[in-house]
Design a protein around this motif. Structure first.
Motif, PDB file in Angstrom:
ATOM      1  N   ALA A  76       4.154  -8.633  -2.476  1.00  8.68           N
ATOM      2  CA  ALA A  76       4.960  -7.363  -2.137  1.00  8.68           C
ATOM      3  C   ALA A  76       4.199  -5.862  -2.326  1.00  8.68           C
ATOM      4  O   ALA A  76       4.460  -5.210  -1.430  1.00  8.68           O
ATOM      5  CB  ALA A  76       5.855  -7.443  -3.541  1.00  8.68           C
ATOM      6  N   THR A  77       2.911  -5.976  -2.960  1.00  3.05           N
ATOM      7  CA  THR A  77       2.356  -5.007  -3.102  1.00  3.05           C
ATOM      8  C   THR A  77       1.421  -4.555  -1.830  1.00  3.05           C
ATOM      9  O   THR A  77       1.601  -3.338  -1.257  1.00  3.05           O
ATOM     10  CB  THR A  77       1.333  -4.816  -4.412  1.00  3.05           C
ATOM     11  OG1 THR A  77       0.549  -6.041  -3.914  1.00  3.05           O
ATOM     12  CG2 THR A  77       2.013  -4.738  -5.518  1.00  3.05           C
ATOM     13  N   ASP A  78       1.021  -5.305  -1.156  1.00  2.89           N
ATOM     14  CA  ASP A  78       0.309  -5.263   0.231  1.00  2.89           C
ATOM     15  C   ASP A  78       1.434  -4.911   1.271  1.00  2.89           C
ATOM     16  O   ASP A  78       1.221  -3.910   2.047  1.00  2.89           O
ATOM     17  CB  ASP A  78      -0.324  -6.532   0.647  1.00  2.89           C
ATOM     18  CG  ASP A  78      -1.553  -7.067  -0.170  1.00  2.89           C
ATOM     19  OD1 ASP A  78      -1.973  -6.017  -0.940  1.00  2.89           O
ATOM     20  OD2 ASP A  78      -1.895  -8.194  -0.154  1.00  2.89           O
ATOM     21  N   ALA A  79       2.636  -5.376   1.038  1.00  4.55           N
ATOM     22  CA  ALA A  79       3.537  -5.025   1.859  1.00  4.55           C
ATOM     23  C   ALA A  79       4.157  -3.732   1.774  1.00  4.55           C
ATOM     24  O   ALA A  79       4.134  -2.946   2.681  1.00  4.55           O
ATOM     25  CB  ALA A  79       4.776  -5.888   1.991  1.00  4.55           C
ATOM     26  N   ILE A  80       4.300  -3.259   0.575  1.00  4.10           N
ATOM     27  CA  ILE A  80       4.675  -1.876   0.241  1.00  4.10           C
ATOM     28  C   ILE A  80       3.697  -0.911   0.867  1.00  4.10           C
ATOM     29  O   ILE A  80       3.738   0.016   1.474  1.00  4.10           O
ATOM     30  CB  ILE A  80       4.928  -1.532  -1.225  1.00  4.10           C
ATOM     31  CG1 ILE A  80       6.105  -2.328  -1.923  1.00  4.10           C
ATOM     32  CG2 ILE A  80       4.857  -0.182  -1.773  1.00  4.10           C
ATOM     33  CD1 ILE A  80       6.185  -2.649  -3.145  1.00  4.10           C
ATOM     34  N   CYS A  81       2.333  -1.193   0.648  1.00  2.00           N
ATOM     35  CA  CYS A  81       1.127  -0.444   1.092  1.00  2.00           C
ATOM     36  C   CYS A  81       1.225  -0.326   2.580  1.00  2.00           C
ATOM     37  O   CYS A  81       1.074   0.889   3.087  1.00  2.00           O
ATOM     38  CB  CYS A  81      -0.140  -1.092   0.924  1.00  2.00           C
ATOM     39  SG  CYS A  81      -1.618   0.057   1.183  1.00  2.00           S
ATOM     40  N   THR A  82       1.647  -1.409   3.342  1.00  2.00           N
ATOM     41  CA  THR A  82       1.850  -1.357   4.789  1.00  2.00           C
ATOM     42  C   THR A  82       3.006  -0.349   5.001  1.00  2.00           C
ATOM     43  O   THR A  82       3.083   0.420   6.222  1.00  2.00           O
ATOM     44  CB  THR A  82       2.021  -2.683   5.294  1.00  2.00           C
ATOM     45  OG1 THR A  82       0.727  -3.390   5.057  1.00  2.00           O
ATOM     46  CG2 THR A  82       2.240  -2.574   6.955  1.00  2.00           C
ATOM     47  N   ILE A  83       4.047  -0.456   4.575  1.00  2.00           N
ATOM     48  CA  ILE A  83       5.363   0.226   4.664  1.00  2.00           C
ATOM     49  C   ILE A  83       5.155   1.757   4.622  1.00  2.00           C
ATOM     50  O   ILE A  83       5.396   2.630   5.341  1.00  2.00           O
ATOM     51  CB  ILE A  83       6.493  -0.279   3.852  1.00  2.00           C
ATOM     52  CG1 ILE A  83       6.910  -1.662   4.232  1.00  2.00           C
ATOM     53  CG2 ILE A  83       7.586   0.789   3.995  1.00  2.00           C
ATOM     54  CD1 ILE A  83       7.979  -2.305   3.408  1.00  2.00           C
ATOM     55  N   VAL A 112      -3.465   2.872  -1.109  1.00  2.00           N
ATOM     56  CA  VAL A 112      -4.681   3.787  -0.569  1.00  2.00           C
ATOM     57  C   VAL A 112      -3.900   4.785   0.517  1.00  2.00           C
ATOM     58  O   VAL A 112      -3.319   4.178   1.154  1.00  2.00           O
ATOM     59  CB  VAL A 112      -5.746   3.048   0.073  1.00  2.00           C
ATOM     60  CG1 VAL A 112      -6.657   3.934   0.517  1.00  2.00           C
ATOM     61  CG2 VAL A 112      -6.426   2.048  -1.004  1.00  2.00           C
ATOM     62  N   GLY A 113      -4.150   5.652   0.281  1.00  2.00           N
ATOM     63  CA  GLY A 113      -3.531   6.768   1.170  1.00  2.00           C
ATOM     64  C   GLY A 113      -2.216   7.495   0.825  1.00  2.00           C
ATOM     65  O   GLY A 113      -1.749   8.237   1.464  1.00  2.00           O
ATOM     66  N   SER A 114      -1.686   7.190  -0.407  1.00  3.30           N
ATOM     67  CA  SER A 114      -0.570   7.672  -1.012  1.00  3.30           C
ATOM     68  C   SER A 114      -0.763   8.051  -2.365  1.00  3.30           C
ATOM     69  O   SER A 114      -1.448   7.506  -2.985  1.00  3.30           O
ATOM     70  CB  SER A 114       0.626   6.619  -1.027  1.00  3.30           C
ATOM     71  OG  SER A 114       0.846   6.224   0.368  1.00  3.30           O
ATOM     72  N   THR A 115      -0.399   9.385  -2.864  1.00  2.00           N
ATOM     73  CA  THR A 115      -0.498   9.762  -4.255  1.00  2.00           C
ATOM     74  C   THR A 115       0.474   9.491  -4.932  1.00  2.00           C
ATOM     75  O   THR A 115       1.639   9.715  -4.515  1.00  2.00           O
ATOM     76  CB  THR A 115      -0.781  11.261  -4.187  1.00  2.00           C
ATOM     77  OG1 THR A 115      -1.819  11.666  -3.232  1.00  2.00           O
ATOM     78  CG2 THR A 115      -0.987  11.782  -5.629  1.00  2.00           C
ATOM     79  N   LEU A 116       0.480   8.827  -6.193  1.00  2.66           N
ATOM     80  CA  LEU A 116       1.233   8.393  -7.183  1.00  2.66           C
ATOM     81  C   LEU A 116       1.692   9.437  -8.148  1.00  2.66           C
ATOM     82  O   LEU A 116       0.758  10.506  -8.597  1.00  2.66           O
ATOM     83  CB  LEU A 116       0.815   7.122  -7.985  1.00  2.66           C
ATOM     84  CG  LEU A 116       0.349   5.949  -7.387  1.00  2.66           C
ATOM     85  CD1 LEU A 116       0.026   4.949  -8.136  1.00  2.66           C
ATOM     86  CD2 LEU A 116       1.833   5.738  -6.277  1.00  2.66           C
ATOM     87  N   GLU A 117       2.988   9.770  -8.087  1.00  4.30           N
ATOM     88  CA  GLU A 117       3.537  10.798  -9.172  1.00  4.30           C
ATOM     89  C   GLU A 117       4.685  10.389 -10.013  1.00  4.30           C
ATOM     90  O   GLU A 117       5.555   9.510  -9.419  1.00  4.30           O
ATOM     91  CB  GLU A 117       3.851  12.084  -8.377  1.00  4.30           C
ATOM     92  CG  GLU A 117       4.821  11.879  -7.252  1.00  4.30           C
ATOM     93  CD  GLU A 117       4.861  12.997  -6.406  1.00  4.30           C
ATOM     94  OE1 GLU A 117       6.338  13.177  -5.852  1.00  4.30           O
ATOM     95  OE2 GLU A 117       4.019  14.035  -6.037  1.00  4.30           O
TER      96      GLU A 117
END
Length: 376
Positions: A76-83, A112-117
């Motif tokens: 799931a986490t790899d898929a979320i990263c792709t989406i 990677v490439g997204s900032t978590l908040e």
């Protein structure tokens, strides 16, 4: 409008690009599907439920229309990263109230490439605060199971039972009556143990005096919450005074409940009754709290509540004053009310022994003294 649509509308207002949902309760709130292992990724115009082979059939059958069910092969986490990359999501809101630091670090390294908040928990808390009439009906069904459990326990109480026996009897009845699970750990405390507001049931025979039972069912994802105090043996004059004072405190607050009334003022109304009867210092908790898919939600009927915090349409709250005398005994009575979409107050319980319907006069309520009799 569905919960998903409400959330997406709020996301657009706040310019939120994506929300990652991992808590089971918020997942069910948004999707109407109960599962224990997976994620939801909410985008302004898409809602994705990511699960695996164990849940996929049930998810496709039960999840709300418009929810896209995915079963990623690589996790799931790899898929979320792709989406997230495909949608150019630079910022992802996470549930700040539900994510551990270790999980946050894992997400940070994966996405990677997204900032978590933070912010997702606060946003969902605000949305869950206002229940629809359909949600109120689900809470009413949960409460009907709880109410029936109280009627049942009165028929089976014996002096040979332990506090644990009472708790288990309540729990088994609720499950057999339709509860999917308990709303919280059942409290059944007697005698000196009843002086502890959140006392733990003991493997000892019931003591004479007060028996306080706090219990609730979860039905279709929604909780109920009720406390009843009865007397084992004959109630003396002080026990009658304590019980009637708690009942009157609850009644005064219930009769004041209405759309727009201050949460602080409701707490004060009940507290003034208890303090005026000579029990100042014996009511240490707040008058009540919100109830929904979580057993404790906003708003809070509390001395610490801001004056701007008022009852609004869709709120469901408990009214549970109590008197606790350390080392001696304690008494609490708890019921819930809700504010319907038309602004009227609804009650969830009329158990035939203590009628707590809003609108009943104080004189009628004060005359109801179930605990004055002999139970066993």
């Amino acid at each position: 409008m569905s919960h998903i649509k409400n959330l997406q509308a709020a996301m657009k207002e706040n310019n939120t690009e994506a929300i990652l949902i991992s808590s089971e309760i918020n997942q069910r709130y948004l999707s109407n599907f109960a599962y224990t292992d997976g994620f939801m990724l909410i985008l302004p115009d898409e809602a994705l439920l990511l699960t695996d082979f164990r849940y996929v059939e049930a998810a496709k059958e039960s999840a709300d229309e418009g929810m896209q069910v995915l079963t990623p092969e690589k996790g799931a986490t790899d898929a979320i990263c792709t989406i997230l990359g495909e949608h150019n999501c630079a910022r992802v809101a996470i549930e700040e109230d539900n994510i551990s630091y270790a999980t946050y670090e894992r997400y940070r390294k994966t996405f990677v490439g997204s900032t978590l908040e933070g912010g997702a928990s606060a946003l969902l808390t605000r949305l869950r605060l206002h229940k629809s009439d359909e949600e109120l009906e689900k809470i009413a069904r949960a409460q009907s199971v709880t109410d029936a459990a109280f009627a049942h326990i009165l028929k089976v109480l014996t002096p040979e039972m332990t506090e644990i026996d009472v708790a288990l009897e309540l729990e088994m009845f609720m499950r057999r009556a339709g509860a999917q699970s308990l709303a919280f750990d059942t409290i059944a405390v007697s005698g000196t143990n009843s002086s502890r507001p959140h006392g733990v049931p003991r493997p000892v025979k019931l003591e004479r005096g007060f028996l306080t039972m706090d219990f609730g069912a979860r039905v279709d994802g929604y909780c109920s919450d009720m406390t009843r105090t009865v007397v084992l043996g004959k109630a003396d004059e002080e026990i009658k005074k304590v019980y009637n004072t708690v009942l009157l405190a609850q009644t005064v607050a219930l009769e004041a409940a209405a759309e727009g009334v201050s949460c602080h003022a409701l707490d004060t109304a009940a507290r003034n009754v208890i303090h005026g009867a000579g029990y100042k210092g014996c009511f240490g908790h707040s008058l009540g709290h919100g109830v929904g898919m979580y057993i404790h939600e906003e708003p809070r009927l509390s001395p610490k509540a801001d004056n701007a915090d008022v009852l609004e349409r869709g709120h469901v709250v408990t009214f549970e004053p109590g008197i606790y005398i350390e080392g001696k005994y304690g008494c609490r009575i708890e019921d819930m009310i809700g504010i319907k979409a038309d602004g009227t107050v609804m009650t969830f319980v009329v158990d035939g022994r203590q009628s707590h319907t809003v609108g009943t006069t104080l004189r009628e309520m004060a005359a109801i003294m179930y605990a004055a009799g002999e139970v066993i």
